[in-house]
Design a protein around this motif. Structure first.
Motif, PDB file in Angstrom:
ATOM      1  N   MET A   1      31.276 130.423 -51.632  1.00 26.39           N
ATOM      2  CA  MET A   1      30.241 130.490 -52.434  1.00 26.39           C
ATOM      3  C   MET A   1      30.143 129.020 -53.178  1.00 26.39           C
ATOM      4  N   LYS A   2      28.932 128.611 -53.490  1.00 23.47           N
ATOM      5  CA  LYS A   2      28.738 127.332 -54.273  1.00 23.47           C
ATOM      6  C   LYS A   2      28.512 127.617 -55.711  1.00 23.47           C
ATOM      7  N   VAL A   3      29.475 126.788 -56.410  1.00 30.58           N
ATOM      8  CA  VAL A   3      29.260 126.741 -57.933  1.00 30.58           C
ATOM      9  C   VAL A   3      28.984 125.427 -58.520  1.00 30.58           C
ATOM     10  N   LEU A   4      27.725 125.530 -59.262  1.00 32.35           N
ATOM     11  CA  LEU A   4      27.256 124.253 -59.615  1.00 32.35           C
ATOM     12  C   LEU A   4      27.857 124.219 -61.047  1.00 32.35           C
ATOM     13  N   LEU A   5      28.169 122.865 -61.396  1.00 33.20           N
ATOM     14  CA  LEU A   5      28.633 122.612 -62.866  1.00 33.20           C
ATOM     15  C   LEU A   5      27.483 121.699 -63.089  1.00 33.20           C
ATOM     16  N   THR A   6      26.592 122.024 -64.083  1.00 33.34           N
ATOM     17  CA  THR A   6      25.308 121.304 -64.529  1.00 33.34           C
ATOM     18  C   THR A   6      25.627 120.100 -65.416  1.00 33.34           C
ATOM     19  N   ASP A   7      26.930 120.163 -66.195  1.00 31.14           N
ATOM     20  CA  ASP A   7      27.224 118.818 -66.897  1.00 31.14           C
ATOM     21  C   ASP A   7      28.674 118.963 -67.387  1.00 31.14           C
ATOM     22  N   GLN A   8      29.528 117.812 -67.156  1.00 33.11           N
ATOM     23  CA  GLN A   8      30.601 117.834 -67.404  1.00 33.11           C
ATOM     24  C   GLN A   8      31.079 117.307 -68.851  1.00 33.11           C
ATOM     25  N   ALA A   9      31.535 118.392 -69.515  1.00 32.56           N
ATOM     26  CA  ALA A   9      32.143 118.255 -70.944  1.00 32.56           C
ATOM     27  C   ALA A   9      33.409 117.708 -71.143  1.00 32.56           C
ATOM     28  N   PHE A  10      34.414 117.956 -70.298  1.00 38.15           N
ATOM     29  CA  PHE A  10      35.733 117.928 -70.293  1.00 38.15           C
ATOM     30  C   PHE A  10      36.172 116.796 -69.496  1.00 38.15           C
ATOM     31  N   PRO A  11      37.466 116.090 -69.546  1.00 36.89           N
ATOM     32  CA  PRO A  11      37.772 114.975 -68.783  1.00 36.89           C
ATOM     33  C   PRO A  11      37.828 115.062 -67.297  1.00 36.89           C
ATOM     34  N   ASP A  12      38.413 116.340 -67.107  1.00 38.89           N
ATOM     35  CA  ASP A  12      38.271 116.637 -65.483  1.00 38.89           C
ATOM     36  C   ASP A  12      38.022 118.134 -65.185  1.00 38.89           C
ATOM     37  N   THR A  13      37.911 118.469 -63.851  1.00 40.76           N
ATOM     38  CA  THR A  13      37.426 120.017 -63.680  1.00 40.76           C
ATOM     39  C   THR A  13      38.573 120.247 -62.655  1.00 40.76           C
TER      40      THR A  13
ATOM     41  N   TYR B   1      37.788 121.563 -81.202  1.00 44.35           N
ATOM     42  CA  TYR B   1      38.598 121.039 -80.368  1.00 44.35           C
ATOM     43  C   TYR B   1      40.084 121.311 -80.591  1.00 44.35           C
ATOM     44  N   SER B   2      40.831 121.752 -79.776  1.00 46.50           N
ATOM     45  CA  SER B   2      42.248 121.417 -79.587  1.00 46.50           C
ATOM     46  C   SER B   2      42.412 121.415 -78.091  1.00 46.50           C
ATOM     47  N   GLU B   3      43.677 120.905 -77.593  1.00 43.68           N
ATOM     48  CA  GLU B   3      43.837 120.919 -76.136  1.00 43.68           C
ATOM     49  C   GLU B   3      43.909 122.262 -75.800  1.00 43.68           C
ATOM     50  N   GLU B   4      44.615 123.236 -76.374  1.00 39.88           N
ATOM     51  CA  GLU B   4      44.739 124.723 -75.987  1.00 39.88           C
ATOM     52  C   GLU B   4      43.262 125.237 -75.962  1.00 39.88           C
ATOM     53  N   ALA B   5      42.404 124.728 -76.777  1.00 43.40           N
ATOM     54  CA  ALA B   5      41.144 125.517 -76.792  1.00 43.40           C
ATOM     55  C   ALA B   5      40.387 125.107 -75.567  1.00 43.40           C
ATOM     56  N   ILE B   6      40.324 123.824 -75.229  1.00 44.38           N
ATOM     57  CA  ILE B   6      39.542 123.338 -74.123  1.00 44.38           C
ATOM     58  C   ILE B   6      40.083 123.957 -72.787  1.00 44.38           C
TER      59      ILE B   6
ATOM     60  N   GLU C   1      41.656 126.931 -72.519  1.00 48.36           N
ATOM     61  CA  GLU C   1      41.089 128.425 -72.489  1.00 48.36           C
ATOM     62  C   GLU C   1      39.740 128.391 -72.207  1.00 48.36           C
ATOM     63  N   SER C   2      38.813 127.404 -72.568  1.00 46.22           N
ATOM     64  CA  SER C   2      37.437 127.531 -72.237  1.00 46.22           C
ATOM     65  C   SER C   2      37.187 127.480 -70.879  1.00 46.22           C
ATOM     66  N   GLN C   3      37.994 126.604 -70.265  1.00 51.06           N
ATOM     67  CA  GLN C   3      37.969 126.258 -68.818  1.00 51.06           C
ATOM     68  C   GLN C   3      38.177 127.512 -67.863  1.00 51.06           C
ATOM     69  N   LEU C   4      39.247 127.723 -68.435  1.00 53.85           N
ATOM     70  CA  LEU C   4      39.971 129.090 -67.525  1.00 53.85           C
ATOM     71  C   LEU C   4      38.933 130.418 -67.641  1.00 53.85           C
ATOM     72  N   LYS C   5      38.663 130.765 -68.916  1.00 53.81           N
ATOM     73  CA  LYS C   5      37.740 131.933 -68.987  1.00 53.81           C
ATOM     74  C   LYS C   5      36.423 131.892 -68.454  1.00 53.81           C
ATOM     75  N   ALA C   6      35.913 130.813 -68.813  1.00 55.01           N
ATOM     76  CA  ALA C   6      34.242 130.546 -68.285  1.00 55.01           C
ATOM     77  C   ALA C   6      34.516 130.723 -66.481  1.00 55.01           C
ATOM     78  N   THR C   7      35.333 129.897 -65.974  1.00 55.99           N
ATOM     79  CA  THR C   7      35.639 129.842 -64.454  1.00 55.99           C
ATOM     80  C   THR C   7      35.640 131.329 -64.022  1.00 55.99           C
ATOM     81  N   ARG C   8      36.887 131.903 -64.434  1.00 61.09           N
ATOM     82  CA  ARG C   8      37.207 133.414 -64.102  1.00 61.09           C
ATOM     83  C   ARG C   8      35.923 134.273 -64.327  1.00 61.09           C
ATOM     84  N   GLN C   9      35.144 134.212 -65.308  1.00 60.04           N
ATOM     85  CA  GLN C   9      33.869 135.167 -65.153  1.00 60.04           C
ATOM     86  C   GLN C   9      33.221 134.768 -64.025  1.00 60.04           C
ATOM     87  N   ILE C  10      32.960 133.670 -63.502  1.00 67.34           N
ATOM     88  CA  ILE C  10      32.233 133.243 -61.988  1.00 67.34           C
ATOM     89  C   ILE C  10      33.124 134.021 -60.922  1.00 67.34           C
ATOM     90  N   VAL C  11      34.279 133.860 -61.074  1.00 67.37           N
ATOM     91  CA  VAL C  11      35.129 134.473 -59.975  1.00 67.37           C
ATOM     92  C   VAL C  11      34.906 136.046 -59.895  1.00 67.37           C
TER      93      VAL C  11
END
Length: 314
Positions: free
Chosen positions: A1-13, A279-284, A286-296
């Motif tokens: 399936m297609k997952v659209l990222l509307t805007d990139q807030a972090f250094p990479d995806t 911001y902390s490296e750990e927080a970023i 965690e945010s990427q991981l948890k948001a993406t897992r919601q989609i999965v």
């Protein structure tokens, strides 16, 4: 399936792409708002940072089953419109609790101990306490919390460790644990020497810190906002600082970002940070991981961990 990222807030995806690929999904990164509108109708899921997702865009999302936001607040998403379209909205409410709470408390302590002025004086060879007077023992002060979610609770606990009296106004909090005291909005403002803002941005809270409410604060109070910028009417806050009614204020978020420096030029006792409290490296990560897992999870037919409902008045 297609997952659209509307805007990139972090250094990479890379992390998002890896997680989605493991479940057979493709990540498509939009390059502009126009690109979002072009790609939205074919997207099965939306991954979102700061880009606004209004009812008109949601109406175009004929295939989407979920809008997953990286952060805590969802004021950039029309949650009611999404619900009407059968689209689940999720956030990550627990990813930067430690970071924002420690940032807010650090800002408060810096103002309470007048560390900016102390640093300037030491660098100028001006010794002694004359440049920072008057300071008061922190345990003699009353702390007010506007909002008592995860971050507000941690701030309250941290400030209580200094011996402060803690007041809380949050009509949505089912319980306020002792020794914290639940109060109404007026009492919060009239008694708080230190006012921490940790409320979501809703029609009810937008501009809640305005001229009328600031005038209720005790003389030489301080205001700390590491939540949502539009909670504060910036012009009113600046006027209260210039008049000397407020001892100080610390802001990490602003009604319009980036902040126009001209709006706060030469404002006394105003401590700023450029929306970095989260911001902390750990927080970023965690945010990427948890948001993406919601989609999965939602695309697999499973319930989301962090579904968001439209806020209604209590």
């Amino acid at each position: 399936m297609k997952v659209l990222l509307t805007d990139q807030a972090f250094p990479d995806t890379d992390l998002e792409s890896e997680i989605l690929a493991e479940s057979g999904h493709d990540l498509i990164v939009a390059s502009s708002p126009e690109d979002v509108r072009k790609l939205a109708p074919e997207a099965d899921a939306i991954l979102n940072a700061l880009a606004p997702i209004g009812a008109d865009l949601i109406a175009m999302m004929t295939k989407a089953r979920i809008i997953a936001r990286y952060g805590i607040g969802v004021d950039n998403i029309d949650v009611e419109a999404a619900a009407s379209s059968g689209i689940v909205v999720t956030n990550v409410p627990d990813y930067c609790v430690e970071e924002v709470a420690s940032h807010a408390v650090a800002m408060a302590l810096m103002l309470l101990r007048n560390l900016q002025r102390a640093d300037e004086s030491a660098r100028a060879g001006q010794w002694g306490v004359g440049s920072v007077r008057p300071l008061h023992r922190i345990s003699t002060l009353t702390v007010g919390l506007l909002g008592f979610g995860r971050i507000g609770r941690l701030v309250a606990t941290s400030m209580a460790s200094f011996g402060c009296n803690i007041l809380v106004y949050d009509p949505y909090a089912a319980q306020i644990p002792g020794p914290f005291q639940r109060v109404d909005q007026d009492e919060l403002f009239t008694r708080s020497n230190i006012l921490f803002l940790h409320a979501p941005l809703t029609p009810e809270t937008r501009g809640i810190v305005n001229e009328a409410m600031l005038s209720k604060l005790p003389s030489e109070a301080i205001v700390i906002n590491a939540a949502r910028g539009p909670l504060v009417v910036l012009d009113d806050l600046v006027a209260a600082l210039r008049s000397g009614h407020l001892k100080g204020a610390a802001l990490d978020t602003f009604p319009v970002e980036p902040l126009d420096p001209n709006l706060i030029a030469d404002v006394p006792n105003l401590l700023l940070s450029p929306h970095t409290a989260f911001y902390s490296e750990e927080a970023i990560k965690e945010s990427q991981l948890k948001a993406t897992r919601q989609i999965v999870k939602v695309l697999a037919g499973e319930p989301a961990d962090y579904p968001v409902k439209a806020v209604t008045s209590p």
